[in-house]
Every structure is written in structure tokens, then in C-alpha cells.
Design a protein around this motif. Structure first.
Motif, short mmCIF file in Angstrom:
data_model
loop_
_atom_site.label_atom_id
_atom_site.label_comp_id
_atom_site.label_asym_id
_atom_site.label_seq_id
_atom_site.Cartn_x
_atom_site.Cartn_y
_atom_site.Cartn_z
N ASP A 1 0.80 -1.22 0.00
CA ASP A 1 0.00 0.00 0.00
C ASP A 1 0.83 1.28 0.00
N ARG A 2 2.15 1.17 0.16
CA ARG A 2 3.05 2.33 0.09
C ARG A 2 3.87 2.31 -1.20
N TRP A 3 3.48 1.47 -2.13
CA TRP A 3 4.14 1.30 -3.42
C TRP A 3 5.56 0.76 -3.28
N GLU A 4 5.82 0.03 -2.23
CA GLU A 4 7.11 -0.65 -2.07
C GLU A 4 7.05 -1.95 -2.88
N ARG A 5 8.10 -2.22 -3.62
CA ARG A 5 8.15 -3.42 -4.47
C ARG A 5 8.26 -4.68 -3.61
N ILE A 6 7.50 -5.70 -4.01
CA ILE A 6 7.51 -6.95 -3.27
C ILE A 6 8.16 -8.07 -4.09
N HIS A 7 7.56 -8.39 -5.24
CA HIS A 7 8.09 -9.48 -6.06
C HIS A 7 8.13 -9.05 -7.52
N GLU A 8 9.17 -9.46 -8.23
CA GLU A 8 9.36 -9.05 -9.61
C GLU A 8 8.94 -10.15 -10.57
N PHE A 9 8.34 -9.72 -11.70
CA PHE A 9 7.96 -10.59 -12.80
C PHE A 9 8.59 -10.00 -14.05
N THR A 10 9.45 -10.77 -14.72
CA THR A 10 10.21 -10.27 -15.86
C THR A 10 9.72 -10.86 -17.18
N ALA A 11 10.03 -10.17 -18.28
CA ALA A 11 9.64 -10.65 -19.60
C ALA A 11 10.42 -11.90 -19.99
N MET A 12 11.62 -12.05 -19.45
CA MET A 12 12.44 -13.23 -19.73
C MET A 12 12.73 -13.95 -18.43
N LEU B 1 7.53 -1.36 -14.58
CA LEU B 1 8.80 -0.71 -14.86
C LEU B 1 9.11 -0.90 -16.34
N PHE B 2 9.02 0.19 -17.12
CA PHE B 2 9.23 0.09 -18.56
C PHE B 2 10.58 0.62 -19.01
N ASP B 3 11.31 1.28 -18.13
CA ASP B 3 12.64 1.81 -18.45
C ASP B 3 13.57 1.40 -17.31
N MET B 4 14.27 0.31 -17.52
CA MET B 4 15.11 -0.27 -16.47
C MET B 4 16.25 0.66 -16.05
N PHE B 5 16.82 1.37 -17.01
CA PHE B 5 18.00 2.17 -16.72
C PHE B 5 17.65 3.45 -15.96
N TYR C 1 5.12 2.95 -14.41
CA TYR C 1 3.72 3.29 -14.26
C TYR C 1 3.20 2.55 -13.03
N TYR C 2 2.14 3.09 -12.45
CA TYR C 2 1.58 2.54 -11.23
C TYR C 2 0.14 2.11 -11.50
N LEU C 3 -0.12 0.83 -11.30
CA LEU C 3 -1.44 0.27 -11.57
C LEU C 3 -2.09 -0.19 -10.29
N GLU C 4 -3.38 0.11 -10.17
CA GLU C 4 -4.13 -0.33 -9.01
C GLU C 4 -5.41 -0.99 -9.49
N LEU C 5 -5.71 -2.14 -8.93
CA LEU C 5 -6.95 -2.84 -9.25
C LEU C 5 -8.09 -2.05 -8.63
N THR C 6 -8.99 -1.56 -9.48
CA THR C 6 -10.09 -0.73 -8.99
C THR C 6 -11.41 -1.48 -8.95
N GLY C 7 -11.46 -2.66 -9.54
CA GLY C 7 -12.71 -3.40 -9.52
C GLY C 7 -12.61 -4.66 -10.35
N ALA C 8 -13.67 -5.44 -10.27
CA ALA C 8 -13.81 -6.65 -11.07
C ALA C 8 -15.28 -6.76 -11.43
N LYS C 9 -15.53 -7.27 -12.62
CA LYS C 9 -16.91 -7.38 -13.07
C LYS C 9 -17.02 -8.51 -14.08
N GLU C 10 -18.25 -8.85 -14.41
CA GLU C 10 -18.50 -9.83 -15.46
C GLU C 10 -18.22 -9.17 -16.81
N ALA C 11 -17.75 -9.96 -17.75
CA ALA C 11 -17.51 -9.45 -19.10
C ALA C 11 -18.84 -9.00 -19.70
N GLU C 12 -18.82 -7.85 -20.37
CA GLU C 12 -20.02 -7.31 -21.00
C GLU C 12 -20.04 -7.70 -22.47
N SER C 13 -21.21 -8.10 -22.94
CA SER C 13 -21.31 -8.43 -24.36
C SER C 13 -21.15 -7.15 -25.17
#
Length: 167
Positions: free
Chosen positions: A52-63, A95-99, A104-116
Motif C-alpha cells: 500500500d506504500r508502493w514498495e516493491r515486493i516481487h518481480e515478474f520479468t519478460a524473460m 517498470l518500462f525503463d530499467m535504466f 507506471y503505477y497500476l491499481e486494481l479498482t474493480g472486477a466485473k463480469e464481461a459485458e457483451s
């Protein structure tokens, strides 16, 4: 199930993207979708779960970067969004620029059923252009801070010279 994310940038206070993505989308596919939605070139990037303080916990990499230990980053293509975000307000750092450590900061704001009638993933809302992928100092002509715009209204008020604050 559709997950709704709000993405913000610390480089442009007006920048907002709201994404709606399927819960079973891989982090790698989400990475590719974000690049496409921002009109960015393919790049090395990482997602991080964050507290909740935007501290990094676990990393997921493209490779795959590790040798299998618990502390090594997890490859994005082996993880689904629904496995990473389990509660409302869950946070991710993209993290899009490693150097330059630009993110960007993403927060889950909700969940819903898919709409047709809608195809997922999709950009549900956008405001302001994305910061330049390669030049953090590049300024778009229509960038600016919502705070600065609001404060401009108050700058017109110089006070009343006839006002006496002493009784």
C-alpha cells in the motif's frame, strides 16, 4: 471475470489509463497490451507486486532471469493476472525503463463480469498522452498538472486591500 486497473504516471499528473482485462490474461500479454496502448516500442520491462506504500515486493520479468530460487524474478508468461491480484486495490508497478527506473503505477479498482459487445483487453478510459518512452524530459504541449490548473484559479485572487485583520 474482467479486472479493472487504473494506471498513473509520476511524470504527468494528467496521465490516466483505465484498462479492462480478463483475469486469465498472462502478465506477459498484459505487458504487450500496455506497450501497444501507449504506442511504445517493444522493450525489456518488469512488473512488481507492491504494497500500500508502493514498495516493491516481487518481480515478474519478460524473460526467465533466474535459476529457480524463491527470490528470483518470475517469468511473466508463467503467471496469470488473477494469480497476482487477489483483492481490490491490489497494486502493480510496471517498470518500462530499467535504466532510468521509469514506471507506471497500476491499481486494481474493480472486477466485473464481461459485458457483451466489448472485446478484452481494452482501454476503457484515457486522459493525456503517455510520457515519451525514451526521453523523460520531453514535454507534450498539452501536459500539465491538474493541481497547477486548479491553483491558477486562486492566483487571480490578490486579496482585498480594504480588509483589516486587526480588530
Amino acid at each position: 471475470m474482467v479486472l479493472q486497473f487504473r494506471m498513473l504516471s509520476d511524470e504527468n499528473d494528467n496521465f490516466v489509463r483505465d484498462y479492462e482485462v480478463m483475469y486469465d490474461m498472462s502478465l506477459f500479454d498484459f505487458h504487450r497490451f500496455i506497450l501497444s496502448s501507449l504506442d511504445y516500442d517493444d522493450c525489456m520491462a518488469s512488473f512488481f507486486t507492491a504494497d500500500d506504500r508502493w514498495e516493491r515486493i516481487h518481480e515478474f520479468t519478460a524473460m526467465d532471469m533466474g535459476e529457480g530460487s524463491e527470490d528470483d524474478p518470475t517469468p511473466m508468461d508463467s503467471v496469470l493476472l488473477g494469480q497476482v491480484v487477489r483483492h481490490n486495490r491490489a497494486r502493480l508497478i510496471y517498470l518500462f525503463d530499467m535504466f532510468a527506473e521509469r514506471a507506471y503505477y497500476l491499481e486494481l479498482t474493480g472486477a466485473k463480469e464481461a459485458e457483451s459487445g466489448f472485446e478484452y483487453p481494452r482501454v476503457a478510459f484515457e486522459n493525456a498522452p503517455a510520457p515519451d518512452q525514451y526521453d523523460p524530459d520531453a514535454v507534450n504541449s498539452n501536459e500539465g498538472s491538474i493541481f497547477d490548473e486548479m491553483m491558477d484559479d486562486f492566483n487571480d485572487f490578490d486579496g482585498d486591500d480594504n480588509y483589516d485583520d486587526e480588530y
